[in-house]
Enzyme design. Structure first.
Site, mmCIF file in Angstrom:
data_model
loop_
_atom_site.group_PDB
_atom_site.id
_atom_site.type_symbol
_atom_site.label_atom_id
_atom_site.label_comp_id
_atom_site.label_asym_id
_atom_site.label_seq_id
_atom_site.Cartn_x
_atom_site.Cartn_y
_atom_site.Cartn_z
ATOM 1 N N ASP A 48 -21.047 19.271 1.397
ATOM 2 C CA ASP A 48 -22.452 19.210 0.981
ATOM 3 C C ASP A 48 -23.365 19.494 2.178
ATOM 4 O OD1 ASP A 48 -25.081 18.200 0.084
ATOM 5 O OD2 ASP A 48 -23.937 17.433 -1.615
ATOM 6 N N SER A 94 -28.882 19.756 -4.403
ATOM 7 C CA SER A 94 -27.462 19.693 -4.741
ATOM 8 C C SER A 94 -27.215 19.792 -6.241
ATOM 9 C CB SER A 94 -26.852 18.397 -4.200
ATOM 10 O OG SER A 94 -26.820 18.397 -2.801
ATOM 11 N N ASP A 145 -22.985 11.101 -8.306
ATOM 12 C CA ASP A 145 -24.013 11.868 -7.616
ATOM 13 C C ASP A 145 -24.006 13.311 -8.115
ATOM 14 O OD1 ASP A 145 -26.133 12.053 -5.822
ATOM 15 O OD2 ASP A 145 -24.844 12.620 -4.151
ATOM 16 N N GLU A 285 -15.497 16.456 -2.411
ATOM 17 C CA GLU A 285 -16.787 16.602 -1.749
ATOM 18 C C GLU A 285 -16.912 15.669 -0.556
ATOM 19 O OE1 GLU A 285 -21.477 16.521 -2.960
ATOM 20 O OE2 GLU A 285 -20.231 14.856 -3.658
ATOM 21 N N ASP A 290 -24.205 16.597 4.678
ATOM 22 C CA ASP A 290 -25.588 16.722 4.220
ATOM 23 C C ASP A 290 -26.458 15.551 4.672
ATOM 24 O OD1 ASP A 290 -27.723 17.839 2.367
ATOM 25 O OD2 ASP A 290 -27.393 15.900 1.425
ATOM 26 N N HIS A 294 -29.628 15.804 7.210
ATOM 27 C CA HIS A 294 -30.994 15.388 6.868
ATOM 28 C C HIS A 294 -31.607 14.558 7.996
ATOM 29 C CE1 HIS A 294 -31.773 16.809 2.835
ATOM 30 N NE2 HIS A 294 -30.611 16.350 2.377
ATOM 31 N N ASP A 332 -22.952 23.633 -1.023
ATOM 32 C CA ASP A 332 -23.901 23.835 -2.110
ATOM 33 C C ASP A 332 -25.231 24.405 -1.624
ATOM 34 O OD1 ASP A 332 -24.431 21.497 -0.755
ATOM 35 O OD2 ASP A 332 -24.663 20.251 -2.537
ATOM 36 N N HIS A 333 -25.535 24.178 -0.332
ATOM 37 C CA HIS A 333 -26.770 24.671 0.283
ATOM 38 C C HIS A 333 -26.678 24.390 1.768
ATOM 39 C CE1 HIS A 333 -27.872 20.482 0.674
ATOM 40 N NE2 HIS A 333 -27.651 20.328 -0.633
ATOM 41 N N HIS A 364 -33.576 20.902 3.095
ATOM 42 C CA HIS A 364 -32.668 22.010 2.839
ATOM 43 C C HIS A 364 -33.343 23.328 3.222
ATOM 44 C CE1 HIS A 364 -30.762 19.485 -0.655
ATOM 45 N NE2 HIS A 364 -30.582 18.934 0.536
#
Length: 400
Positions: A48, A94, A145, A285, A290, A294, A332-333, A364
């Site tokens: 992620d 996501s 999630d 995952e 991710d 962040h 996913d990004h 993101h």
């Protein structure tokens, strides 16, 4: 009319057969290419928030300039774009990103496998189950999630995690569910294996509105485990493992100590799912890439990349021992707008060199993400494609 040579006729017949196999079936279902029959199992792995710079930083730190991550040793690779169909943003979250994989349709941020009008779409996890395959999900996030939800549930808002849990039990019925998020499986005021309001995060507490879903899961034949020891002792059959109130780490702190690591959960899931003679679909995952991106926390991102790559090694080893297994690794990004630069923050393994990690955002970005693949049909993941292309490749395999 001049007669065609026998080899020419044979070629024409073969091409015609392949053409017919790739045509949309009369009932409007998914066309099945002949090569899809070569794939018995699919392991789809999401880092992620992971894009090219996260992978390069992980490679330098974990393997050195002449080394490679397990995911980088896969024989085929390409790129995926990540644009959502969101009227307010060109940058995906996501939920929309995973929904594109799971349904083949772009949608708005926050949507879980519904179209832009909020209508539910068929999901790969549920379709694989209906086709007779075993299914499972493994994550260091809540099991409800955005990413796992997109493959096994639908919701107009990703926040409806208690209803997503209900759908797992009543609709998609994955055989293996491993990760965090016990809070969403129990009614408010009913703590489970993990106490409400722990000192590490007093905001965590049971808050479901769908009744006691853990008890319902047990009634449905799931074995429930909540510790590493319980997971180790589980020996087959349906399995629900919830190892934390929410994520399996403290997303707002500088701690990444999941009670069960991703590789261990992946190994256990594979051992259970592999018993199905019809094959399986497993989603894996690593959420911490991710979450710590962040926070622009390079040290923990590197740690999470190591945990992710260990799970990739488990999947690749399984695939090597079980021909007919396709493994796909992507993100996913991109999170953080990360760049790898000269600096003194992190050592390059095996050298006296050091590097830095520079961030441009705590959110993101719209960067492409790499995709790597191993096993039958892995060559389909070369070139540059939209993220919906994942569904284009996997749907004919999982729905036949």
């Amino acid at each position: 009319m001049r007669k065609l040579a026998v080899p020419v006729i044979a070629c024409l017949l073969a091409l015609t057969g392949l053409y017919l196999l790739r045509q949309p079936p009369a009932d409007g279902g998914v066309a099945v290419p002949a090569s899809a029959a070569a794939v018995r199992n699919v392991i789809f792995i999401n880092g992620d928030g992971m894009a090219a710079a996260h992978r390069e930083a992980g490679r330098l730190f974990l393997a050195g300039p002449d080394g490679s991550l397990a995911m980088d040793r896969f024989p085929y690779s390409g790129q995926l774009t990540t644009s959502p169909a969101d009227p307010a943003s060109v940058v995906t979250d996501s939920a929309a990103g995973a929904s594109a994989w799971a349904t083949g349709r772009r949608t708005y941020n926050g949507a879980v496998s519904v179209d832009t009008r909020g209508r539910s779409l068929p999901t790969l996890g549920a379709q694989a189950k209906r086709a007779g395959r075993a299914t499972g999900l493994v994550t260091t996030a809540q099991v409800t999630d955005a990413t796992p939800a997109a493959f096994f549930a639908t919701a107009v808002d990703r926040k409806a995690q208690d209803d997503i849990a209900r759908q797992y039990l009543e609709v998609s019925k994955p055989d293996v569910i491993l990760g965090g998020g016990e809070d969403w499986w129990l009614p408010a005021g009913t703590p489970g294996a993990h106490p409400d309001r722990p000192s590490a995060d007093p905001s965590e507490a049971s808050l479901g509105r769908q009744g006691d879903l853990v008890a319902r899961a047990r009634d449905d034949g799931y074995r429930y485990v909540s510790t590493a020891g319980g997971l180790a002792a589980a020996d087959g059959g349906r399995l629900l493992g919830l190892f934390a109130n929410e994520e399996m780490f403290q997303q707002n702190g500088d701690v990444y100590e999941p009670p069960v690591d991703l590789a261990t959960m992946t190994r256990k899931a594979l051992g259970i799912l592999a018993a199905d003679p019809d094959g399986f679909f497993l989603l894996v995952e690593e959420e911490a890439v991710d979450e710590f991106a962040h926070a622009n926390n390079g040290r923990r991102v590197l740690q999470a990349m190591g945990e992710l790559d260990r799970a990739v090694e488990v999947a690749q080893s399984f695939a090597a021992a079980h021909p007919g297994t396709l493994v796909v690794v992507t993100g996913d990004h991109e999170t953080g707008g990360l760049a790898v630069v000269d600096g003194d923050a992190f050592p390059v393994k095996g050298t006296k060199l050091r590097f830095g990690m520079r961030w441009i955002t705590t959110g993101h970005t719209a960067q492409d993400v790499p995709v790597s693949a191993y096993g039958p049909l892995a060559d389909r993941f070369t070139g540059k494609h939209p993220n919906t292309y994942v569904h284009e490749v996997l749907a004919p395999i999982l729905t036949r």
